[in-house]
Design a protein around this motif. Structure first.
Motif, PDB file in Angstrom:
ATOM      1  N   THR A   1       0.676  -1.098  -0.077  1.00 31.63           N
ATOM      2  CA  THR A   1      -0.249  -0.083  -0.009  1.00 31.63           C
ATOM      3  C   THR A   1       0.920   1.027  -0.005  1.00 31.63           C
ATOM      4  OG1 THR A   1      -1.831  -1.069   1.169  1.00 31.63           O
ATOM      5  CG2 THR A   1      -1.651   1.178   1.251  1.00 31.63           C
ATOM      6  N   LEU A   2       0.893   2.052  -0.874  1.00 32.33           N
ATOM      7  CA  LEU A   2       1.440   3.400  -1.071  1.00 32.33           C
ATOM      8  C   LEU A   2       0.409   4.309  -0.423  1.00 32.33           C
ATOM      9  CD1 LEU A   2       3.597   5.352  -1.960  1.00 32.33           C
ATOM     10  CD2 LEU A   2       2.431   5.149  -4.035  1.00 32.33           C
ATOM     11  N   HIS A   3       0.916   5.053   0.456  1.00 28.37           N
ATOM     12  CA  HIS A   3       0.304   6.149   1.040  1.00 28.37           C
ATOM     13  C   HIS A   3       0.706   7.423   0.302  1.00 28.37           C
ATOM     14  CE1 HIS A   3      -1.981   4.272   4.013  1.00 28.37           C
ATOM     15  NE2 HIS A   3      -1.012   3.339   4.260  1.00 28.37           N
ATOM     16  N   HIS A   4      -0.094   7.742  -0.724  1.00 30.56           N
ATOM     17  CA  HIS A   4       0.466   9.055  -1.515  1.00 30.56           C
ATOM     18  C   HIS A   4      -0.412  10.351  -1.576  1.00 30.56           C
ATOM     19  CE1 HIS A   4       1.030  10.684  -5.560  1.00 30.56           C
ATOM     20  NE2 HIS A   4      -0.263  10.851  -5.628  1.00 30.56           N
ATOM     21  N   LEU A   5       0.544  11.349  -1.466  1.00 26.82           N
ATOM     22  CA  LEU A   5       0.214  12.752  -1.474  1.00 26.82           C
ATOM     23  C   LEU A   5      -0.031  13.406  -2.606  1.00 26.82           C
ATOM     24  CD1 LEU A   5      -0.858  15.226   0.839  1.00 26.82           C
ATOM     25  CD2 LEU A   5       1.664  15.477   0.941  1.00 26.82           C
ATOM     26  N   ASN A   6      -0.864  14.326  -3.018  1.00 25.10           N
ATOM     27  CA  ASN A   6      -0.870  14.867  -4.402  1.00 25.10           C
ATOM     28  C   ASN A   6       0.442  15.755  -4.402  1.00 25.10           C
ATOM     29  OD1 ASN A   6      -2.009  16.700  -2.405  1.00 25.10           O
ATOM     30  ND2 ASN A   6      -2.999  17.873  -4.152  1.00 25.10           N
ATOM     31  N   LYS A   7       0.902  16.045  -5.662  1.00 25.92           N
ATOM     32  CA  LYS A   7       2.049  16.691  -5.875  1.00 25.92           C
ATOM     33  C   LYS A   7       3.084  16.465  -4.990  1.00 25.92           C
ATOM     34  CE  LYS A   7      -0.593  20.784  -7.900  1.00 25.92           C
ATOM     35  NZ  LYS A   7      -1.642  19.849  -8.310  1.00 25.92           N
ATOM     36  N   SER A   8       3.730  15.349  -4.949  1.00 23.58           N
ATOM     37  CA  SER A   8       4.739  15.355  -4.188  1.00 23.58           C
ATOM     38  C   SER A   8       5.768  13.915  -4.492  1.00 23.58           C
ATOM     39  CB  SER A   8       4.016  14.516  -2.643  1.00 23.58           C
ATOM     40  OG  SER A   8       3.904  13.121  -2.988  1.00 23.58           O
TER      41      SER A   8
ATOM     42  N   LYS B   1       2.649   6.183 -16.838  1.00 18.42           N
ATOM     43  CA  LYS B   1       1.544   5.637 -15.925  1.00 18.42           C
ATOM     44  C   LYS B   1       1.587   6.728 -14.527  1.00 18.42           C
ATOM     45  CE  LYS B   1      -1.905   3.007 -15.381  1.00 18.42           C
ATOM     46  NZ  LYS B   1      -1.936   1.794 -14.878  1.00 18.42           N
ATOM     47  N   ALA B   2       2.894   6.884 -14.177  1.00 18.15           N
ATOM     48  CA  ALA B   2       2.912   7.426 -12.942  1.00 18.15           C
ATOM     49  C   ALA B   2       2.179   8.979 -12.973  1.00 18.15           C
ATOM     50  CB  ALA B   2       4.338   7.532 -12.402  1.00 18.15           C
ATOM     51  N   MET B   3       2.799   9.689 -14.060  1.00 21.71           N
ATOM     52  CA  MET B   3       1.948  10.856 -14.289  1.00 21.71           C
ATOM     53  C   MET B   3       0.542  10.853 -14.295  1.00 21.71           C
ATOM     54  SD  MET B   3       4.595  12.831 -16.723  1.00 21.71           S
ATOM     55  CE  MET B   3       5.443  11.642 -17.801  1.00 21.71           C
ATOM     56  N   ALA B   4       0.127   9.598 -14.892  1.00 20.36           N
ATOM     57  CA  ALA B   4      -1.507   9.429 -15.397  1.00 20.36           C
ATOM     58  C   ALA B   4      -2.166   9.543 -13.857  1.00 20.36           C
ATOM     59  CB  ALA B   4      -1.923   8.488 -16.326  1.00 20.36           C
ATOM     60  N   LEU B   5      -1.290   8.690 -13.139  1.00 19.15           N
ATOM     61  CA  LEU B   5      -2.111   8.095 -11.579  1.00 19.15           C
ATOM     62  C   LEU B   5      -1.934   9.266 -10.833  1.00 19.15           C
ATOM     63  CD1 LEU B   5      -0.810   4.436 -11.266  1.00 19.15           C
ATOM     64  CD2 LEU B   5      -3.177   5.319 -11.345  1.00 19.15           C
ATOM     65  N   GLU B   6      -0.733  10.105 -10.860  1.00 18.66           N
ATOM     66  CA  GLU B   6      -0.480  11.322 -10.033  1.00 18.66           C
ATOM     67  C   GLU B   6      -1.644  12.469 -10.349  1.00 18.66           C
ATOM     68  OE1 GLU B   6       2.250  14.561 -10.768  1.00 18.66           O
ATOM     69  OE2 GLU B   6       3.011  14.255  -8.783  1.00 18.66           O
ATOM     70  N   HIS B   7      -1.950  12.422 -11.753  1.00 21.58           N
ATOM     71  CA  HIS B   7      -2.981  13.343 -12.040  1.00 21.58           C
ATOM     72  C   HIS B   7      -4.388  12.673 -11.584  1.00 21.58           C
ATOM     73  CE1 HIS B   7      -4.192  15.629 -15.502  1.00 21.58           C
ATOM     74  NE2 HIS B   7      -3.324  16.453 -15.358  1.00 21.58           N
ATOM     75  N   GLN B   8      -4.528  11.686 -11.766  1.00 22.43           N
ATOM     76  CA  GLN B   8      -5.940  10.914 -11.388  1.00 22.43           C
ATOM     77  C   GLN B   8      -6.228  11.089 -10.026  1.00 22.43           C
ATOM     78  OE1 GLN B   8      -6.383   6.783 -12.734  1.00 22.43           O
ATOM     79  NE2 GLN B   8      -7.705   6.226 -10.891  1.00 22.43           N
ATOM     80  N   TYR B   9      -5.145  10.866  -9.007  1.00 21.67           N
ATOM     81  CA  TYR B   9      -5.468  11.300  -7.481  1.00 21.67           C
ATOM     82  C   TYR B   9      -5.135  12.621  -7.062  1.00 21.67           C
ATOM     83  CZ  TYR B   9      -5.612   6.009  -7.421  1.00 21.67           C
ATOM     84  OH  TYR B   9      -5.945   4.561  -7.585  1.00 21.67           O
ATOM     85  N   ASP B  10      -5.130  13.613  -7.924  1.00 18.11           N
ATOM     86  CA  ASP B  10      -4.873  14.764  -7.443  1.00 18.11           C
ATOM     87  C   ASP B  10      -6.201  15.738  -7.479  1.00 18.11           C
ATOM     88  OD1 ASP B  10      -4.228  17.363  -6.906  1.00 18.11           O
ATOM     89  OD2 ASP B  10      -2.254  17.421  -8.156  1.00 18.11           O
TER      90      ASP B  10
ATOM     91  N   PRO C   1      -2.677  16.085   5.122  1.00 21.56           N
ATOM     92  CA  PRO C   1      -3.722  16.016   6.234  1.00 21.56           C
ATOM     93  C   PRO C   1      -3.250  15.251   7.332  1.00 21.56           C
ATOM     94  CG  PRO C   1      -3.977  14.516   4.378  1.00 21.56           C
ATOM     95  CD  PRO C   1      -2.899  15.260   3.957  1.00 21.56           C
ATOM     96  N   ALA C   2      -3.943  15.533   8.703  1.00 17.93           N
ATOM     97  CA  ALA C   2      -3.599  14.844   9.684  1.00 17.93           C
ATOM     98  C   ALA C   2      -3.691  13.440   9.758  1.00 17.93           C
ATOM     99  CB  ALA C   2      -4.258  15.430  10.942  1.00 17.93           C
ATOM    100  N   GLU C   3      -4.423  12.852   9.040  1.00 18.19           N
ATOM    101  CA  GLU C   3      -4.782  11.340   8.987  1.00 18.19           C
ATOM    102  C   GLU C   3      -3.574  10.652   8.463  1.00 18.19           C
ATOM    103  OE1 GLU C   3      -7.272  12.244   5.209  1.00 18.19           O
ATOM    104  OE2 GLU C   3      -7.508  10.181   5.773  1.00 18.19           O
ATOM    105  N   LEU C   4      -2.555  11.324   7.798  1.00 14.43           N
ATOM    106  CA  LEU C   4      -1.223  10.462   7.376  1.00 14.43           C
ATOM    107  C   LEU C   4      -0.428  10.347   8.585  1.00 14.43           C
ATOM    108  CD1 LEU C   4       0.454  11.820   4.164  1.00 14.43           C
ATOM    109  CD2 LEU C   4       0.131   9.544   5.053  1.00 14.43           C
TER     110      LEU C   4
ATOM    111  N   ILE D   1      -3.145   2.373  -4.176  1.00 13.70           N
ATOM    112  CA  ILE D   1      -2.785   3.798  -3.481  1.00 13.70           C
ATOM    113  C   ILE D   1      -4.096   4.043  -2.694  1.00 13.70           C
ATOM    114  CG2 ILE D   1      -2.656   6.242  -4.602  1.00 13.70           C
ATOM    115  CD1 ILE D   1      -1.357   4.966  -7.026  1.00 13.70           C
ATOM    116  N   LYS D   2      -3.270   4.643  -1.579  1.00 13.98           N
ATOM    117  CA  LYS D   2      -4.373   5.219  -0.642  1.00 13.98           C
ATOM    118  C   LYS D   2      -3.990   6.926  -0.967  1.00 13.98           C
ATOM    119  CE  LYS D   2      -6.824   5.464   3.635  1.00 13.98           C
ATOM    120  NZ  LYS D   2      -7.162   6.775   3.475  1.00 13.98           N
ATOM    121  N   ALA D   3      -4.904   7.635  -1.377  1.00 13.42           N
ATOM    122  CA  ALA D   3      -4.837   8.889  -1.796  1.00 13.42           C
ATOM    123  C   ALA D   3      -5.056   9.974  -0.686  1.00 13.42           C
ATOM    124  CB  ALA D   3      -5.230   9.188  -3.086  1.00 13.42           C
ATOM    125  N   TYR D   4      -4.243  11.073  -0.498  1.00  8.25           N
ATOM    126  CA  TYR D   4      -4.287  12.164   0.241  1.00  8.25           C
ATOM    127  C   TYR D   4      -4.127  13.599  -0.462  1.00  8.25           C
ATOM    128  CZ  TYR D   4      -3.378   8.198   3.694  1.00  8.25           C
ATOM    129  OH  TYR D   4      -3.342   7.049   4.418  1.00  8.25           O
TER     130      TYR D   4
END
Ligand SMILES: N[C@@H](CCC(=O)N[C@@H](CS)C(=O)NCC(=O)O)C(=O)O
Length: 210
Positions: free
Chosen positions: A3-10, A196-205, A41-44, A28-31
């Motif tokens: 599981t990747l805890h992913h923050l947008n633009k990071s 693919k990473a750019m597309a996913l980053e976009h999708q989760y932002d 966010p504090a949940e991280l 991916i768990k997105a924040y």
């Protein structure tokens, strides 16, 4: 399952790219960054006390620091492709670049970025950041003069670590003076894993519209 805890633009995009290159199962768990403070966010903090991203959960362990995550995952899943053999001279070079990205290279660029958004006049920092940015980017640019990848002909996990640095320099409009780094960025962006990473980053932002 990783599981990747992913923050947008990071820096977490580094890890998405690596996971795509590795072709392993992951989720991916997105924040989202706070729109005012730009902080996570504090949940991280419930995942890791520093509350920063990236963080992964793997085999019951929690691992922070993009460098450690990349070093661990590349060694565990792609030691024959993305990591030079441990008894080669290239392995030492690989470790140097892997660590250079998050230490010597990151600080000047982050200082430059923070000074830019802060806008306040400084006594020392501004000049220091400018000088260190030139030192680091000049060094990298000279190194890349005759190379496709940071180790020469073979792509490695060190290139993925370096991507955040080159992308940050691009975003800060610094690459005009460093043509070999502009070319390096283009090479990176041609890899399907990076796309693919750019597309996913976009999708989760959630700040991205349209
Ligand atoms: N050295 C750490 C840096 C982690 C870090 O600072 N991550 C940033 C995103 S690039 C973050 O989580 N910022 C939000 C915050 O500080 O609240 C790494 O390489 O993973």
């Amino acid at each position: 399952m990783i599981t990747l805890h992913h923050l947008n633009k990071s820096r977490s995009k580094r890890i998405i790219w690596l996971l795509e290159e590795l072709k392993v199962n992951y989720q991916i768990k997105a924040y989202q960054r706070d729109s005012q403070s730009n902080l996570a966010p504090a949940e991280l903090r419930a995942i890791h006390p520093l509350g920063k991203s990236p963080v992964i959960e793997i085999d019951g362990s929690v691992l922070a620091e993009s460098g450690a995550i990349i070093e661990y995952l590349a060694q565990a899943y792609a030691s024959d492709t993305l990591v030079p053999s441990k008894d080669s001279a290239q392995y030492k070079e690989y470790l140097q670049w892997l660590h250079f990205a998050e230490s010597s290279a990151a600080l000047p660029l982050l200082l430059h970025y923070f000074l830019k958004i802060d806008g306040a006049k400084t006594n020392f920092l501004d000049g220091y950041a400018k000088q260190e940015v030139s030192l680091v980017l000049g060094y990298l640019n000279d190194h890349m003069a005759d190379k496709h990848w940071i180790l020469g002909e073979s792509f490695s996990a060190a290139d993925i670590m370096m991507s955040f640095i080159i992308e940050m320099a691009f975003a800060l409009e610094l690459l005009g003076d460093y043509p070999n780094l502009a070319k390096y960025l283009q090479e990176m962006h041609q890899r399907p894993g990076a796309q693919k990473a750019m597309a996913l980053e976009h999708q989760y932002d959630e700040t991205v519209t349209g």
